[in-house]
Motif scaffolding. Structure first.
Motif, PDB file in Angstrom:
ATOM      1  N   ASP A  43      -1.026  -3.093 -15.016  1.00 23.22           N
ATOM      2  CA  ASP A  43      -1.154  -2.889 -13.489  1.00 23.22           C
ATOM      3  C   ASP A  43      -1.482  -4.143 -12.661  1.00 23.22           C
ATOM      4  O   ASP A  43      -1.915  -5.248 -13.521  1.00 23.22           O
ATOM      5  N   VAL A  44      -1.258  -4.422 -11.322  1.00 23.35           N
ATOM      6  CA  VAL A  44      -1.628  -5.569 -10.789  1.00 23.35           C
ATOM      7  C   VAL A  44      -2.508  -5.468  -9.959  1.00 23.35           C
ATOM      8  O   VAL A  44      -2.417  -6.112  -8.611  1.00 23.35           O
ATOM      9  N   GLY A  45      -3.669  -4.485 -10.140  1.00 21.71           N
ATOM     10  CA  GLY A  45      -4.482  -4.270  -9.312  1.00 21.71           C
ATOM     11  C   GLY A  45      -3.945  -3.188  -8.028  1.00 21.71           C
ATOM     12  O   GLY A  45      -3.127  -2.491  -8.181  1.00 21.71           O
ATOM     13  N   THR A  46      -5.059  -3.508  -7.406  1.00 26.54           N
ATOM     14  CA  THR A  46      -4.659  -2.578  -5.807  1.00 26.54           C
ATOM     15  C   THR A  46      -4.220  -3.380  -4.717  1.00 26.54           C
ATOM     16  O   THR A  46      -4.312  -4.611  -4.839  1.00 26.54           O
ATOM     17  N   VAL A  47      -3.733  -2.531  -3.819  1.00 29.20           N
ATOM     18  CA  VAL A  47      -3.220  -3.101  -2.404  1.00 29.20           C
ATOM     19  C   VAL A  47      -4.285  -4.064  -1.953  1.00 29.20           C
ATOM     20  O   VAL A  47      -5.537  -3.890  -2.016  1.00 29.20           O
ATOM     21  N   MET A  48      -3.982  -5.058  -1.298  1.00 30.33           N
ATOM     22  CA  MET A  48      -4.579  -6.005  -0.599  1.00 30.33           C
ATOM     23  C   MET A  48      -5.742  -5.338   0.347  1.00 30.33           C
ATOM     24  O   MET A  48      -5.269  -4.683   1.110  1.00 30.33           O
ATOM     25  N   PRO A  49      -6.979  -5.826   0.699  1.00 28.68           N
ATOM     26  CA  PRO A  49      -7.859  -5.577   1.825  1.00 28.68           C
ATOM     27  C   PRO A  49      -7.008  -5.516   3.007  1.00 28.68           C
ATOM     28  O   PRO A  49      -6.245  -6.600   3.374  1.00 28.68           O
ATOM     29  N   GLY A  50      -7.137  -4.292   3.923  1.00 27.81           N
ATOM     30  CA  GLY A  50      -6.687  -4.324   5.007  1.00 27.81           C
ATOM     31  C   GLY A  50      -5.325  -3.977   5.163  1.00 27.81           C
ATOM     32  O   GLY A  50      -4.471  -4.136   6.139  1.00 27.81           O
ATOM     33  N   GLY A  51      -4.687  -3.641   3.828  1.00 31.28           N
ATOM     34  CA  GLY A  51      -3.304  -3.186   3.956  1.00 31.28           C
ATOM     35  C   GLY A  51      -3.014  -1.915   3.512  1.00 31.28           C
ATOM     36  O   GLY A  51      -3.938  -1.269   2.798  1.00 31.28           O
ATOM     37  N   ARG A  52      -1.636  -1.279   3.711  1.00 26.81           N
ATOM     38  CA  ARG A  52      -1.392   0.027   3.166  1.00 26.81           C
ATOM     39  C   ARG A  52       0.106  -0.282   2.374  1.00 26.81           C
ATOM     40  O   ARG A  52       0.786  -1.111   2.557  1.00 26.81           O
ATOM     41  N   GLY A  53       0.098   0.497   1.355  1.00 25.38           N
ATOM     42  CA  GLY A  53       1.348   0.281   0.569  1.00 25.38           C
ATOM     43  C   GLY A  53       2.155   1.483   0.164  1.00 25.38           C
ATOM     44  O   GLY A  53       1.355   2.639   0.161  1.00 25.38           O
ATOM     45  N   VAL A  54       3.234   1.601   0.201  1.00 26.09           N
ATOM     46  CA  VAL A  54       4.233   2.947  -0.242  1.00 26.09           C
ATOM     47  C   VAL A  54       5.320   2.573  -1.081  1.00 26.09           C
ATOM     48  O   VAL A  54       5.806   1.232  -0.865  1.00 26.09           O
ATOM     49  N   CYS A  55       6.013   3.464  -1.831  1.00 28.27           N
ATOM     50  CA  CYS A  55       7.439   3.154  -2.419  1.00 28.27           C
ATOM     51  C   CYS A  55       8.216   3.700  -1.745  1.00 28.27           C
ATOM     52  O   CYS A  55       7.969   5.138  -1.588  1.00 28.27           O
ATOM     53  N   VAL A  56       9.449   3.109  -1.411  1.00 26.13           N
ATOM     54  CA  VAL A  56      10.614   3.980  -0.678  1.00 26.13           C
ATOM     55  C   VAL A  56      11.825   4.026  -1.548  1.00 26.13           C
ATOM     56  O   VAL A  56      11.961   2.953  -2.343  1.00 26.13           O
ATOM     57  N   GLY A  96       8.769  -0.691  -8.183  1.00 23.79           N
ATOM     58  CA  GLY A  96       7.566  -0.138  -9.116  1.00 23.79           C
ATOM     59  C   GLY A  96       7.064   1.298  -8.610  1.00 23.79           C
ATOM     60  O   GLY A  96       7.834   2.101  -7.763  1.00 23.79           O
ATOM     61  N   PHE A  97       5.620   1.355  -8.968  1.00 24.11           N
ATOM     62  CA  PHE A  97       5.403   2.747  -8.888  1.00 24.11           C
ATOM     63  C   PHE A  97       3.772   2.579  -8.370  1.00 24.11           C
ATOM     64  O   PHE A  97       3.368   1.628  -8.827  1.00 24.11           O
ATOM     65  N   VAL A  98       3.145   3.684  -7.911  1.00 21.66           N
ATOM     66  CA  VAL A  98       1.732   3.595  -7.794  1.00 21.66           C
ATOM     67  C   VAL A  98       1.084   4.610  -8.664  1.00 21.66           C
ATOM     68  O   VAL A  98       1.568   5.802  -8.540  1.00 21.66           O
ATOM     69  N   GLY A  99       0.135   4.054  -9.628  1.00 24.51           N
ATOM     70  CA  GLY A  99      -0.348   5.050 -10.683  1.00 24.51           C
ATOM     71  C   GLY A  99      -1.641   5.642 -10.135  1.00 24.51           C
ATOM     72  O   GLY A  99      -2.122   5.338  -9.044  1.00 24.51           O
ATOM     73  N   PRO A 100      -2.340   6.295 -11.261  1.00 24.99           N
ATOM     74  CA  PRO A 100      -3.588   6.789 -10.791  1.00 24.99           C
ATOM     75  C   PRO A 100      -4.378   5.696 -10.383  1.00 24.99           C
ATOM     76  O   PRO A 100      -4.491   4.554 -10.873  1.00 24.99           O
ATOM     77  N   GLY A 101      -5.429   6.103  -9.349  1.00 22.48           N
ATOM     78  CA  GLY A 101      -6.355   5.418  -8.757  1.00 22.48           C
ATOM     79  C   GLY A 101      -6.090   4.240  -8.023  1.00 22.48           C
ATOM     80  O   GLY A 101      -6.493   3.335  -7.914  1.00 22.48           O
ATOM     81  N   GLY A 102      -4.761   4.456  -7.523  1.00 18.42           N
ATOM     82  CA  GLY A 102      -4.092   3.432  -6.400  1.00 18.42           C
ATOM     83  C   GLY A 102      -3.897   2.145  -7.328  1.00 18.42           C
ATOM     84  O   GLY A 102      -3.390   1.045  -6.565  1.00 18.42           O
ATOM     85  N   LEU A 103      -3.486   2.290  -8.540  1.00 18.96           N
ATOM     86  CA  LEU A 103      -3.215   0.971  -9.216  1.00 18.96           C
ATOM     87  C   LEU A 103      -1.589   0.711  -9.088  1.00 18.96           C
ATOM     88  O   LEU A 103      -0.870   1.580  -9.393  1.00 18.96           O
ATOM     89  N   VAL A 104      -1.187  -0.661  -8.806  1.00 19.70           N
ATOM     90  CA  VAL A 104       0.090  -0.758  -8.770  1.00 19.70           C
ATOM     91  C   VAL A 104       0.591  -1.364  -9.850  1.00 19.70           C
ATOM     92  O   VAL A 104       0.420  -2.224 -10.407  1.00 19.70           O
TER      93      VAL A 104
END
Length: 1389
Positions: free
Chosen positions: A550-563, A626-634
């Motif tokens: 994993d490369v951690g979670t999305v940056m503070p103040g941001g939102r992420g999706v996979c399209v 990529g994809f977002v795994g459990p716990g919002g991990l990217v």
């Protein structure tokens, strides 16, 4: 391309079957109005009638959608009506209709029942459209099964009270409050601190530079740089101090810095694209350091030259000593962060183009805040930065966020890392650094260099930021590094991979934690699943898996999706791979100056499956997959730039590189010097792998390694590699930082400039979408063909020349020997022949009387010394000249049958003498006549070693003829008796002798005389070999028959003097000349650059009205065109398979579809159409030449389609048969006595063995009739049958010669089922392997054929006969016997 009847049309299928699932309400507007009011059954019938009205008859096989619906609907109704609805009436097909339906509709419905007979023309259409196979979806293909993903949010960005309002404000604050605090330490190449920049110095120098940028460039009235302008920053990687001062100087002056790499040479890889970016940004000033300025390339005058593609720049050195001090009252204007552009970061795309990503001041500040919060940065933290400080993670942490938090950065230059890969670890230990910013390669090289050093410890680190954590194989470096350095105090929770992109800045980062209770996320994913964009967990034991961290979670103040990657940005499912998109203030805003691309990348609105938007705010595409795994991990599985889609499956270039690097021996190639990219071949992407091999590797090693790599990629990724190339060390293009320049490497591959030392191609395994091999159609009888022709009103392909009238005095004679005797009495002093020497002077000539007398003496020699009888065969072995003519007529005078034979070449006796011997043997010659020189040659040592002299018949030397004439000349009486034998070797290596009767000789000469308007006052220049065919007739026979003067120019003399023929034609004011292609080629190659010099010598060809090329092949258009350009003729270049006369129209050119030709079809297309082939008319059909174009199978076909068939000839001057001592009568009767199987079955035809077609043109000829043009496509025996289709070698060779400028000549031939391509290379041998992929690709694209073997040879290896034709079969024999001595042979797997 229009699909023919019966073609599979996948798109069509979907469209046709759709209405079957809909009820009547869904039917389109074409349904009749009554159908909605009538009851169910009759509605169907009405619909049916309407459908029929709408059905297009031009596509009888394509069902109309409503028609399809009706069939399905009716069948269902039929079952219902049988039981539940008895009052309904049934029509013929069990179709229920109401009794109210009119008889007309009933009749229509009944008509449907009848089997549809296709129109007659369809029986004759062979649908030749070659459709490439469409990849069918794999039935085992995995599909995502999860629920639709939800957008993931980063934690809130908490605004800390002491965060500055802008970055410049932070610099001012630290520069005035803590001027002595260290900001940046630079190191030299030994690792010692070179300079420590304090916050005070950074502030004062930046202010000074800002003042100079705004006020000291240009004049006061016209400053060169104003706030908002773009300025280039050109600093080397070992000078972070100068760069930092320049960057903050620009921020303070409110100009926009564009950091770029230092150009090392004028032709750096990718330098032109950087120049394009600078030009589009309007950059006129480049800031640089003193040392860098001195190191830039300079011209002789000491000026910095303009780099390729760059705008004109003013180079401005930023060192303090070169700058003016600002006045005491001048201060930079420091504002709060706003939406002005702060800086532009360059980004290199997959195709090599360079874009500028603009970052606003508010985004810059927000990004620094988000990084500070994620990484827990505090004042006074020490960071070791190994990354490039000019862009990306190195810039964000080492130059920007560090200043916001008053941190101390230790910048480790790449030059130091090269010398000492452990230097960054030593610096961490030495400075007790809490944070280090590295790439996985830095960890890898540290591992390689690590030798139990004492002076290192990593216990001070609380965060090891891995900048390329988004690279799927960085995990192996992280694991191995932790494994080794755990004993040196490194904790596992310290390793923090991050994902970033130029457009979205930092996308996600793993937060440093104090305790190791929370293990990092990792997934073992199936490669096959990933290739279908599906996440499937697998076990590590399997080889075909990818382990990602994993490369951690999305940056503070941001939102992420996979399209979805392509098309509408639909949200992915939770187990689906897509492109990551983020929505945040802290991202780039646009690609500078590119609104369209900006919209696609920076203004994306993801759509949920229901159709609603996920957010009202725009998202930015990150270019990461990529994809977002459990716990919002990217989790990142690849990059868009590395995505290769082969046959609908997705592969990642980085994964393929990892597989190649894992193949033993690992030390075989350099780790960072391997490129994987795709090229489009035949409408699909194909994978190419290029690597630098180590200098000490042998060819054996390299082939072993290459075949292992191919197997590994095939088994792990399930995909074939199209081309694997190895190049010598240090030859692939580099980026300024020493990495591999991918797009430039790809460009070199496409242009044939990589110069590999080993190549392995596997088109057989990769290219699976070739059209199906052609199936031969069942034959159609001649009667059907006749009916078809009559029905369609089509003319049988037949053309006739004009009639031969008995007009001249000499036409009364049946025999050529009589014509010569008559001319010697009536015009004894008239010159018939003039022979030119290599200097252009007349070396000898013959009048009618002289020729007659010499012939008499030759006859005497034959009868006295030779003791020959009437009808004996005599071989005439003479060089082109007058002796040959005299010897020929001497034989006629003695009643013998002459056979002209080319003499052996003095420099090449061993290969040319056996042919001479073979002709003498096969023709059963009773004696050989020749000159004294050749006599001597035949008895030389080399000749005796080649051919046993005792087996020769008697050899007569005609240089010393008897003085007395023969007592009585032979009087021939039977016109059908043999006059001479015409022996020639075909291009396929067949030796054939054709029997020519006296009748045929007379008819042929009369035909040429009429067609070319020859009479005694004419002069004709002949530059041909006089040994067979038309060349012999023109050289020896025509002058005697017609009485014109022939100027003889032996083609061999052109080798020493290429201008001989043209100068002779010009000086002697000749109006008609005959030559061969080899003569033309000698002229174009030898005189191409001398046209002006020739004009100065008085070359004038304006009097020439016809230059006829005598050839037995398809007209070589490119050669005739280049020749016409060279000579700037006022005449036309004509070709003599049919002799071109002076009275007929100019030869026309048509363009035919090559794909149709392969199916023996002729389809005329426009010039420039894809797959078009130009064909030049081969001249007017000669007098009493009846041409028929025949085939055992003749079909009618579409409009604009003609037949490509064998050419047959009926004429008085056909040969009477092959001469053979072995009685092969079947072959003879087949070739010379053929009859049509329908129509006029009594006429006897001779097969020419050529494929071609006739086309009636709009032009008229001399007789006022419409002109029938004959187009010759090629010889039947030369044509190759591959994949059930007929290919002409010349077409494939033309494609190959066009691919690369170093290919001088090419020949192809089949070997078992493989196509072998032999190319002659002009250039250095290191270019040889560049040709292999280019040749393979060209033949695939243009001919849908896979080349089996590519042989690269030196110039002159492809054997060419005297007519300039390639001897492909000789070449094939040489290849099979391993006699070609090639530079390289590539066997495509």
């Amino acid at each position: 391309e229009e699909a023919g009847p019966g073609d599979d049309m996948p798109g069509m299928e979907h469209w046709m079957t759709r209405p079957a699932h809909l009820g009547p309400a869904h039917l389109g507007s074409t349904s009749s109005s009554s159908s909605s009011t009538q009851s169910g059954g009759s509605g169907n019938a009405g619909r049916l009638a309407d459908s029929l009205a709408h059905t297009h008859l031009s596509h009888p096989h394509l069902a109309h959608p409503h028609l399809t619906h009706t069939h399905t609907h009716l069948t269902q109704s039929h079952h219902v009506s049988k039981y539940g609805n008895a009052e309904r009436m049934e029509t013929g097909d069990g179709v229920p209709v109401s009794s109210r339906v009119s008889a007309k509709i009933q009749q229509l419905v009944n008509t449907l029942k009848m089997p549809r007979r296709p129109p007659l023309r369809e029986f004759f259409v062979d649908d030749f459209e070659e459709l490439l196979e469409v990849q069918q979806p794999d039935p085992k293909q995995r599909r995502p099964e999860g629920a639709e993903m939800l957008a993931v949010r980063g934690e809130d960005l908490g605004v800390v009270t002491n965060w500055p309002p802008s970055l410049e404000a932070a610099l001012q604050r630290w520069g005035t409050i803590s001027p002595k605090a260290p900001c940046l330490t630079s190191l030299d190449t030994t690792g010692k601190p070179l300079y420590v920049l304090t916050y005070g110095k950074l502030w004062s120098r930046s202010v000074k530079l800002a003042f100079n940028i705004l006020h000291k460039l240009g004049s006061k009235q016209e400053p060169m740089v104003r706030p908002g302008d773009r300025v280039a920053l050109v600093f080397p990687n070992n000078d972070p101090v100068a760069f930092m001062v320049a960057f903050y100087g620009c921020l303070l002056a409110e100009v926009v810095p564009v950091p770029i790499e230092v150009p090392l040479t004028r032709k750096d890889a990718g330098s032109q694209q950087i120049g394009f970016l600078l030009g589009s940004c309007g950059v006129t000033v480049a800031l640089t350091s003193d040392a860098c300025h001195k190191g830039l390339p300079k011209s002789a005058t000491g000026e910095i030259p303009q780099f390729r593609g760059w705008p004109k720049l003013l180079w401005f050195v930023t060192e303090s000593k070169h700058l003016s001090k600002p006045p005491r009252d001048w201060f930079p204007h420091i504002k709060d962060a706003n939406s002005d552009t702060a800086y532009i970061e360059y980004k290199t795309c997959k195709d090599g183009s360079v874009l500028g990503v603009t970052v606003m001041r508010i985004a810059l500040l927000t990004h620094c805040q988000a990084l500070t919060q994620s990484c827990g940065y505090t004042e006074g933290t020490t960071i070791v930065n190994v990354l490039d400080f000019k862009k990306d993670v190195g810039l964000w942490h080492g130059i920007l966020t560090s200043v916001m938090n008053m941190m101390h950065v230790i910048s480790v230059p790449y030059s130091l890392m090269k010398v000492n890969p452990l230097s960054w670890i030593q610096k961490v230990y030495h400075f007790k650094a809490k944070v280090a910013c590295v790439k996985s390669r830095d960890m890898h090289w540290a591992l390689v260099a690590h030798r139990e050093q004492k002076d290192i410890s990593l216990s001070s680190l609380r965060m090891l930021l891995v900048a390329d954590g988004s690279n799927p194989w960085s995990i192996s470096s992280c694991d191995a590094f932790l494994n080794v350095f755990q004993s040196k105090g490194l904790r596992s929770e310290v390793i923090c991979p991050c994902a970033s992109s130029p457009e979205a800045l930092t996308v996600a980062i793993r937060r440093p934690v104090e305790d190791s209770s929370q293990p990092p996320g990792r997934g073992v994913l199936s490669m096959q699943g990933l290739s279908y964009s599906v996440v499937r967990v697998d076990t590590e034991e399997r080889l075909s898996v990818l382990t990602v961290q994993d490369v951690g979670t999305v940056m503070p103040g941001g939102r992420g999706v996979c399209v979805w990657v392509y098309g509408v940005p639909l949200l992915c499912k939770t187990d689906e791979i897509g492109e990551l998109c983020v929505c945040s203030v802290a991202t780039g805003t646009s690609y500078y100056g590119l609104t369209g691309m900006t919209k696609n990348t920076f203004e994306v609105f993801p759509v949920a499956s229901g159709g609603g938007l996920v957010s009202e705010y725009a998202f930015v595409r990150t270019g990461l997959l990529g994809f977002v795994g459990p716990g919002g991990l990217v989790f990142i599985s690849g990059k868009m730039d590395g995505l290769i889609v082969v046959s609908g499956r997705r592969h990642n270039a980085d994964d393929i590189i990892a597989t190649a690097l894992a193949v033993e021996p690992m030390k075989f190639i350099y780790r960072g010097r391997i490129a994987v990219f795709s090229v489009t071949v035949l409408h699909d992407e194909r994978i190419v792998v290029v690597a630098e091999q180590r200098p000490d590797s042998t060819e054996e090693d390299s082939f072993q390694w290459m075949s292992r790599v191919l197997q590994a990629i095939d088994s792990i990724h399930g995909v074939g590699v199209f081309c694997l190339g190895l190049v010598p060390a240090n030859t692939l293009p580099k980026t300024p930082l020493g990495g591999l320049h991918l797009s430039e490497t790809k460009q070199l591959y496409l242009e044939g400039g990589l110069h590999p030392c080993n190549v392995l191609m596997c088109p057989h395994t990769c290219v699976t979408n070739l059209p199906k091999p052609r199936q031969k159609q069942p034959e159609i009888g001649p009667a059907s063909v006749m009916v078809g022709n009559l029905v369609s009103g089509k003319r049988i392909a037949m053309a006739s020349g004009r009639d031969l009238g008995q007009t001249d005095d000499n036409d009364q004679f049946l025999f050529l020997s009589e014509v010569l005797q008559w001319r010697s009495q009536t015009t004894p002093e008239h010159i018939l022949y003039t022979l030119l020497s290599s200097r252009g002077a007349v070396s000898s000539s013959l009048t009618c009387l002289q020729l007659h007398k010499r012939a008499e003496r030759v006859a005497a020699l034959l009868l006295e010394r030779g003791g020959l009888q009437e009808g004996d065969h005599i071989a005439l072995v003479y060089p082109p000249g007058i002796d040959l003519i005299a010897a020929f007529y001497g034989c006629l005078y003695a009643g013998c049958v002459p056979i002209t034979v080319r003499p052996p070449h003095p420099q090449n006796i061993s290969t040319t003498l056996p042919t001479v011997k073979m002709i003498v043997e096969v023709s059963r010659s009773a004696c050989v006549m020749t000159t004294a020189v050749i006599c001597k040659l035949l008895r030389s040592k080399e000749a005796v070693a080649t051919v046993d002299i005792r087996n020769w018949p008697p050899v007569l030397d005609t240089d010393d003829l008897p003085k007395k004439k023969s007592p009585a000349l032979y009087k021939p009486c039977n016109p059908d008796a043999l006059a001479y034998l015409d022996f020639s070797v075909s291009t396929t290596g067949m030796l054939a002798g054709v029997q020519i009767s006296h009748n045929a000789v007379g008819a042929f000469c009369r035909s040429v005389k009429l067609q070319c308007e020859l009479y005694p006052s004419r002069e004709v220049a002949i530059c041909l070999d006089p040994y067979c065919g038309l060349g012999f007739v023109l050289w020896c026979l025509c002058s005697v028959y017609s009485g014109h003067q022939s100027i003889l120019i032996p083609p061999v003399e052109l080798e020493s003097n290429p201008a001989l023929w043209l100068l002779a034609v010009s000086q002697l004011r000749v109006r008609d000349t005959f030559c061969s292609y080899s003569v033309m080629e000698l002229c174009t190659k030898g005189l191409g650059l001398q046209t002006e010099a020739l004009k100065a010598r008085g070359l004038d060809l304006s009097r020439v009205r016809a230059c006829v090329v005598v050839a037995e092949e398809r007209p070589r258009m490119s050669l005739t065109h280049s020749f016409s350009k060279l000579t700037a003729f006022g005449c036309r270049v004509n070709l003599a398979i049919c002799l071109q006369g002076t009275s007929g129209p100019d030869p026309t050119t048509v363009y035919v579809d090559m794909r149709a030709l392969r199916h023996d079809r002729v389809r005329l297309v426009e010039r420039g159409s894809p797959h078009s082939l130009p064909l030049m008319e081969s001249g007017k059909v000669g007098p009493v030449l009846c041409f028929n174009i025949c085939n055992s199978v003749l079909r009618l076909s579409k409009t604009q389609l003609l037949e490509l068939l064998t050419i047959w000839v009926h004429s008085a001057h056909n040969g009477s048969g092959y001469y053979s001592g072995y009685g092969e009568e079947v072959l003879q009767s087949d070739h010379f006595i053929s009859r049509l199987s329908f129509g006029d079955t009594s006429t006897v035809w001779a097969r020419t063995g050529y494929l071609g077609f006739l086309r009636r043109t709009e032009l008229t000829d001399a007789s006022g009739e419409r002109h029938d043009a004959l187009y010759v496509v090629g010889a039947l025996e030369e044509a190759m049958e591959l994949r059930g289709m007929r290919y002409h070698p010349i077409d494939i060779e033309t494609s190959v010669i066009r691919t690369h400028q170093s290919i001088m000549e090419c020949a192809v031939f089949p070997w078992t089922n493989l196509l072998v391509v032999v190319v002659e290379l002009e250039g250095s041998e290191q270019e040889a392997l560049d040709l292999v992929p280019m040749v393979t690709k060209a033949v695939l694209e243009e001919h849908y054929l896979i080349v089996g073997v590519v042989v690269v040879t030196d110039i002159g290896v492809i054997p060419i006969n005297s007519r300039g034709e390639k001897q492909r079969m000789h070449l094939r024999d040489g290849f099979l016997q391993d006699q070609l001595d090639p530079i390289y042979v590539a066997y495509n797997m």
